[in-house]
Motif scaffolding. Structure first.
Motif, PDB file in Angstrom:
ATOM      1  N   MET A   1      64.017   4.050  14.306  1.00 38.02           N
ATOM      2  CA  MET A   1      64.405   5.451  14.583  1.00 38.02           C
ATOM      3  C   MET A   1      63.239   6.376  14.284  1.00 38.02           C
ATOM      4  SD  MET A   1      68.002   6.911  13.536  1.00 38.02           S
ATOM      5  CE  MET A   1      69.038   5.541  13.113  1.00 38.02           C
ATOM      6  N   ASN A   2      63.033   7.220  15.158  1.00 37.72           N
ATOM      7  CA  ASN A   2      61.967   8.196  14.952  1.00 37.72           C
ATOM      8  C   ASN A   2      62.490   9.368  14.135  1.00 37.72           C
ATOM      9  OD1 ASN A   2      59.866   9.886  15.032  1.00 37.72           O
ATOM     10  ND2 ASN A   2      59.848  10.164  17.250  1.00 37.72           N
ATOM     11  N   LEU A   3      62.012   9.465  12.934  1.00 43.88           N
ATOM     12  CA  LEU A   3      62.477  10.569  12.082  1.00 43.88           C
ATOM     13  C   LEU A   3      61.385  11.611  11.921  1.00 43.88           C
ATOM     14  CD1 LEU A   3      64.426   8.609   9.338  1.00 43.88           C
ATOM     15  CD2 LEU A   3      65.356  10.005  11.182  1.00 43.88           C
ATOM     16  N   GLY A   4      60.557  11.669  12.934  1.00 44.88           N
ATOM     17  CA  GLY A   4      59.443  12.630  12.888  1.00 44.88           C
ATOM     18  C   GLY A   4      59.928  14.053  12.818  1.00 44.88           C
ATOM     19  N   SER A   7      59.825  19.412  16.350  1.00 41.88           N
ATOM     20  CA  SER A   7      60.978  20.294  16.575  1.00 41.88           C
ATOM     21  C   SER A   7      61.691  19.888  17.846  1.00 41.88           C
ATOM     22  CB  SER A   7      60.524  21.743  16.684  1.00 41.88           C
ATOM     23  OG  SER A   7      59.946  21.952  17.939  1.00 41.88           O
ATOM     24  N   ALA A   8      62.937  20.261  17.938  1.00 39.01           N
ATOM     25  CA  ALA A   8      63.708  19.929  19.123  1.00 39.01           C
ATOM     26  C   ALA A   8      63.075  20.548  20.351  1.00 39.01           C
ATOM     27  CB  ALA A   8      65.143  20.417  18.958  1.00 39.01           C
ATOM     28  N   VAL A  11      60.445  18.498  21.535  1.00 39.52           N
ATOM     29  CA  VAL A  11      60.996  17.296  22.182  1.00 39.52           C
ATOM     30  C   VAL A  11      61.322  17.594  23.625  1.00 39.52           C
ATOM     31  CG1 VAL A  11      62.976  15.767  22.252  1.00 39.52           C
ATOM     32  CG2 VAL A  11      61.896  16.283  20.070  1.00 39.52           C
ATOM     33  N   THR A  12      62.031  18.699  23.783  1.00 33.93           N
ATOM     34  CA  THR A  12      62.469  18.997  25.142  1.00 33.93           C
ATOM     35  C   THR A  12      61.291  19.344  26.024  1.00 33.93           C
ATOM     36  OG1 THR A  12      62.980  21.178  24.336  1.00 33.93           O
ATOM     37  CG2 THR A  12      64.820  19.680  24.656  1.00 33.93           C
ATOM     38  N   ASN A  15      58.633  15.756  25.734  1.00 34.07           N
ATOM     39  CA  ASN A  15      59.139  14.485  26.204  1.00 34.07           C
ATOM     40  C   ASN A  15      60.097  14.633  27.361  1.00 34.07           C
ATOM     41  OD1 ASN A  15      57.696  13.753  24.057  1.00 34.07           O
ATOM     42  ND2 ASN A  15      59.406  13.003  22.809  1.00 34.07           N
ATOM     43  N   PHE A  16      60.804  15.735  27.373  1.00 37.21           N
ATOM     44  CA  PHE A  16      61.789  15.936  28.441  1.00 37.21           C
ATOM     45  C   PHE A  16      61.497  17.247  29.117  1.00 37.21           C
ATOM     46  CE2 PHE A  16      63.605  13.630  24.922  1.00 37.21           C
ATOM     47  CZ  PHE A  16      64.045  12.467  25.503  1.00 37.21           C
ATOM     48  N   PRO A  17      60.643  17.229  30.063  1.00 37.96           N
ATOM     49  CA  PRO A  17      60.250  18.504  30.686  1.00 37.96           C
ATOM     50  C   PRO A  17      61.474  19.201  31.255  1.00 37.96           C
ATOM     51  CG  PRO A  17      59.062  16.662  31.667  1.00 37.96           C
ATOM     52  CD  PRO A  17      60.006  16.073  30.727  1.00 37.96           C
ATOM     53  N   THR A  18      61.552  20.458  31.055  1.00 36.13           N
ATOM     54  CA  THR A  18      62.714  21.213  31.525  1.00 36.13           C
ATOM     55  C   THR A  18      62.404  22.011  32.757  1.00 36.13           C
ATOM     56  OG1 THR A  18      62.094  23.025  30.104  1.00 36.13           O
ATOM     57  CG2 THR A  18      63.697  21.476  29.246  1.00 36.13           C
ATOM     58  N   ARG A  22      57.986  27.156  27.631  1.00 28.23           N
ATOM     59  CA  ARG A  22      58.440  28.049  26.585  1.00 28.23           C
ATOM     60  C   ARG A  22      57.800  29.420  26.794  1.00 28.23           C
ATOM     61  NH1 ARG A  22      57.916  26.310  20.366  1.00 28.23           N
ATOM     62  NH2 ARG A  22      58.563  28.286  19.443  1.00 28.23           N
ATOM     63  N   GLU A  26      62.288  33.292  26.232  1.00 22.94           N
ATOM     64  CA  GLU A  26      63.177  32.458  25.442  1.00 22.94           C
ATOM     65  C   GLU A  26      63.214  32.884  23.983  1.00 22.94           C
ATOM     66  OE1 GLU A  26      61.473  28.820  26.502  1.00 22.94           O
ATOM     67  OE2 GLU A  26      62.399  28.899  28.483  1.00 22.94           O
TER      68      GLU A  26
ATOM     69  N   ASN B  42      65.709  25.041  25.810  1.00 23.52           N
ATOM     70  CA  ASN B  42      65.675  25.730  24.523  1.00 23.52           C
ATOM     71  C   ASN B  42      66.968  25.624  23.743  1.00 23.52           C
ATOM     72  OD1 ASN B  42      63.204  26.755  24.054  1.00 23.52           O
ATOM     73  ND2 ASN B  42      63.529  28.552  25.357  1.00 23.52           N
ATOM     74  N   ARG B 123      66.543  15.910  13.647  1.00 18.24           N
ATOM     75  CA  ARG B 123      65.987  14.824  12.842  1.00 18.24           C
ATOM     76  C   ARG B 123      66.100  13.488  13.582  1.00 18.24           C
ATOM     77  NH1 ARG B 123      65.468  15.697   6.701  1.00 18.24           N
ATOM     78  NH2 ARG B 123      64.644  17.803   6.875  1.00 18.24           N
ATOM     79  N   THR B 203      64.284   5.082  20.631  1.00 19.50           N
ATOM     80  CA  THR B 203      63.901   3.963  19.775  1.00 19.50           C
ATOM     81  C   THR B 203      63.492   2.761  20.605  1.00 19.50           C
ATOM     82  OG1 THR B 203      66.197   3.321  19.654  1.00 19.50           O
ATOM     83  CG2 THR B 203      65.323   4.653  17.840  1.00 19.50           C
TER      84      THR B 203
END
Lengths: 525, 210
Positions: A1-4, A7-8, A11-12, A15-18, A22, A26, B42, B123, B203
């Motif tokens: 599990m990545n517990l890095g 920030s969310a 991530v978005t 890793n997950f282009p929206t 930003r 926003e 966001n 997290r 993961t």
């Protein structure tokens, strides 16, 4: 599990282009919590700012008070709330803790007063009726001091004067409190203009001082010439002037009251407004109050032989109809082994009233020696004191001073501590005496008459009856003489006839002589 | 977790009409024209923003009066808790509990659970996924019921208008309370529940991800 710790958002976006990068737009979303924080801070600051000081007030009882319900009001504006009610440390009173509003801080000074407003039926009427429904509240009367204070002692009863009421206080001194009570009205020309706010005993216990408050604008009618009297209840006086009844008002009937007016005598005297806290005497009634103040008092003692029934202390002393004083004391005067009991009546005479018209000058300058001279000369001229009946119905009596020129001449004796003024037996008493002597005389007369009658009975009557018998026989004889057929009657008739003839002859002669007077000489031709 | 994620195929579900499509190059649904994202843009940030605002306003909502009753007996300010306490003391324990749960506990729980969800996503926790999903569903379901208080106050204010005898007016607490409820609902809406499962896939070795 990545517990890095990415920030969310990263991530978005990484890793997950929206599709939307930003942007500033926003960030606008953070305005929402910022606003919330601002509002909350604003409210908190307001609450802190509004929060005033916390004070404690001690009351004898917490009747009607409730935590978080009972409010403190000033001029009906809420300025605080009771936050706790607890017994005081000594368990004798109740300590109310009150959270005050910020704006009320200036009201919390050392001489501020607090009291509980409850429905109350008092002298002046019913008050605090609204608290029947809303529950009691605590009222405050802010003081004038500038010293902040936070631990107060509450009043038992609402104060009668609160700051902001304009008017003045005066002190009245009275012999007794009468039926006055705190809150009793003060009248001026029958208008309630104030009230009694307190009373206290003089330190020496000889008088009572009554504190009154007269509301503005009526307080300016209280002048140096003002006279105050008890207007309590019904004033029924039964004196030598008859029955008098005086009621100021129904309220004063129940709770007493004080009335005042400005003495009319003082019209020419400059009427100055009385200063606050001035002292005035409190008279028992209006008549007393309006009497001319008698500064000079001369006491005399009067010795009466007669009964003084109907005469009381306070009975008037009257000088030819003019009230000149009053009876101040009545005593028995037992002299020489009780053989001679007289009544000693002490009178207070106000010589001012007997003074000449220019009262303002001569009365004041009149010395006691000149007064003595006046009285002396009056006594020489027959001034005497006499008991007189003022009211036949009630038997009230008064002392009259009058001139009795026929009185026995006497002299004043000023050597005595209280000089004695000669007296004259009372008019009614003398009348009684006279009546008695008349009755006695009549009685004697009647006795004589009785004797006379008896005498007549014994001596005169028998002789009288004999005389009557004689008289009757005389009459019988007379009757006999006068009867028509008696010889005397016949003789008398003849005689009369002869006399008639003689008269005719004389008339003829007279006629003849009238016609022929010469016939007297020549004779009938 | 098994199953194919739309994001891995480069497609996204339209939240309006449910059509699968690619948000690249244009993040617009080809069928209905709604905006199309792999994940709500966001969403974590927005959820946090709404949550913090809700937390902040929760305090005045409970401290400020929600009703001001003016009657001939005087003026009374009632907060939610004072109402609860009053009901409890007057013997209506059941109603008191209901009010307490609906007005105090539920909004707070909602905020806490949402916070938990957001933190878990941030997290990238992998455990208890199903429970967290269930929590989110409950959250969505009970959200609307929290407005009960506001409705009650609104009805009271409208009904009790006996002028001098008694009037009830809403206190500022009602506004704060309504704001809390709305903000927590907004936060729940802004939150993208799909993020709960994202860490599971991460993961596994990444493949086909652009």
């Amino acid at each position: 599990m990545n517990l890095g710790k990415n920030s969310a958002a990263s991530v978005t976006s990484n890793n997950f282009p929206t599709g939307n990068s930003r942007s500033r737009k926003e960030l606008l979303i953070w305005i929402v919590p910022a606003l919330a924080v601002l509002i909350a801070i604003g409210l908190a600051v307001q609450a802190v700012l509004m929060r005033g000081p916390e004070i404690t007030i001690q009351f004898p009882t917490a009747e009607g008070l409730e935590v978080n319900k009972t409010k403190i009001k000033y001029k009906d504006v809420e300025i605080g709330m009771a936050t706790s009610i607890a017994l005081s440390d000594d368990q004798r009173s109740v300590k109310v803790t009150v959270a005050m509003a910020k704006q009320a801080e200036s009201l919390l000074v050392k001489d501020s007063r607090f009291w509980i407003v409850r429905p109350r039926i008092g002298a002046g009427g019913i008050s605090g009726l609204s608290t029947m429904l809303s529950g009691a509240f605590i009222s405050i009367d802010p003081g004038s001091s500038h010293e902040p204070y936070h631990n107060f002692i509450g009043l038992d009863t609402p104060p009668l004067i609160v700051s902001g009421m304009s008017g003045r206080q005066f002190l009245l001194t009275a012999d007794d409190l009468g039926s006055l009570d705190i809150g009793a009205p003060v009248y001026y020309r029958r208008i309630p203009v104030g009230r009694v706010v307190g009373y206290a005993m003089h330190p020496d216990g000889k008088a009572v001082s009554v504190r009154i408050f007269v509301d503005a604008p009526f307080d300016r009618f209280v002048t140096t010439a003002s006279r105050f009297w008890h207007a309590s209840g019904i004033d029924v006086s039964l004196d030598s002037e008859g029955v008098k009844m005086d009621i100021q008002s129904l309220v004063s009937l129940a709770v007493g009251g004080v009335a005042f007016t400005n003495s009319s005598d003082a019209k020419d005297v400059a009427m100055e407004e009385a200063l606050a806290e001035s002292e005035f005497p409190l008279f028992n009634d209006r008549t007393d109050a309006l009497k001319v103040p008698d500064t000079l008092v001369q006491k005399f003692v009067l010795i009466f032989d007669e009964s003084v029934r109907g005469l009381t202390v306070g009975s008037p002393v009257d000088f030819r109809g003019l009230p000149a004083g009053e009876v101040s004391r009545i005593d028995l005067d037992v002299r020489s082994a009780g053989a001679d009991v007289t009544m000693a009546v002490e009178i207070s005479l106000y010589p001012d009233r007997l003074a000449s018209r220019q009262r303002d000058q001569s009365a004041q300058t009149q010395s006691s020696s000149s007064l003595r001279q006046i009285i002396d000369s009056m006594v020489v001229n027959g001034l005497r004191a006499q008991l007189r009946t003022a009211n036949l119905l009630t038997g009230q009596r008064y002392v009259a001073l009058d001139f009795f020129p026929k009185a026995k001449a006497t002299q004043m004796n000023w050597a005595q501590t209280i000089p004695q003024l000669p007296t004259q037996a009372g008019s009614l008493d003398s009348l009684q005496d006279q009546l008695q002597s008349v009755v006695e005389a009549m009685h004697k007369t009647l006795e004589h008459t009785d004797k006379l009658v008896v005498n007549i009975d014994k001596n005169v009557i028998p002789e009288l009856s004999a005389t009557l018998i004689d008289a009757r026989s005389t009459l019988n004889q007379a009757e006999r003489v006068l009867a028509s057929d008696s010889p005397t009657q016949l003789q008398l008739r003849d005689t009369l006839r002869e006399v008639g003839r003689a008269a005719t002859a004389v008339r003829d002669l007279a006629d003849l002589l009238e016609r022929h007077p010469q016939a007297l000489i020549t004779g009938r031709k | 977790m098994s199953g194919l994620q739309a994001i891995r195929t480069g497609t996204a579900t339209c939240l309006t009409c449910g059509m699968l499509g690619s948000p690249i190059p244009k993040p617009v649904c080809k069928r209905c024209g709604s905006s199309l994202h792999f994940r709500k843009p966001n969403n974590i940030q927005r959820t946090w923003a709404y949550l913090i605002a809700a937390y902040v306003l929760y305090l005045p909502a409970n401290l400020l009066p929600i009703t001001i009753t003016r009657s001939i007996f005087g003026t009374q300010h009632d907060t939610i808790m004072s109402g609860v306490v009053y009901l409890w003391h007057s013997g209506s324990w059941a109603i008191s509990l209901i009010v307490f749960i609906a007005s105090v506990v539920v909004p707070l729980l909602k905020l806490f659970s949402l916070t938990l969800l957001v933190i878990s996503v941030q997290r990238r926790w992998c455990g208890e996924v199903m429970r967290r999903a269930k929590l989110y569903r409950i959250l969505e379901a009970i959200g609307r019921w929290s407005m009960l208080d506001v409705y009650v106050v609104t009805i009271l204010v409208a009904l009790v208008r006996a002028e001098s005898l008694a009037t009830i007016s809403p206190g500022s607490g009602v506004l704060a309370f309504a704001a809390v409820v709305i903000l927590s609902m907004l936060a729940a809406m802004a939150f993208d529940p799909r993020l709960i499962w994202d860490p599971l896939d991460e993961t596994q070795p990444k493949e086909n991800v652009k």
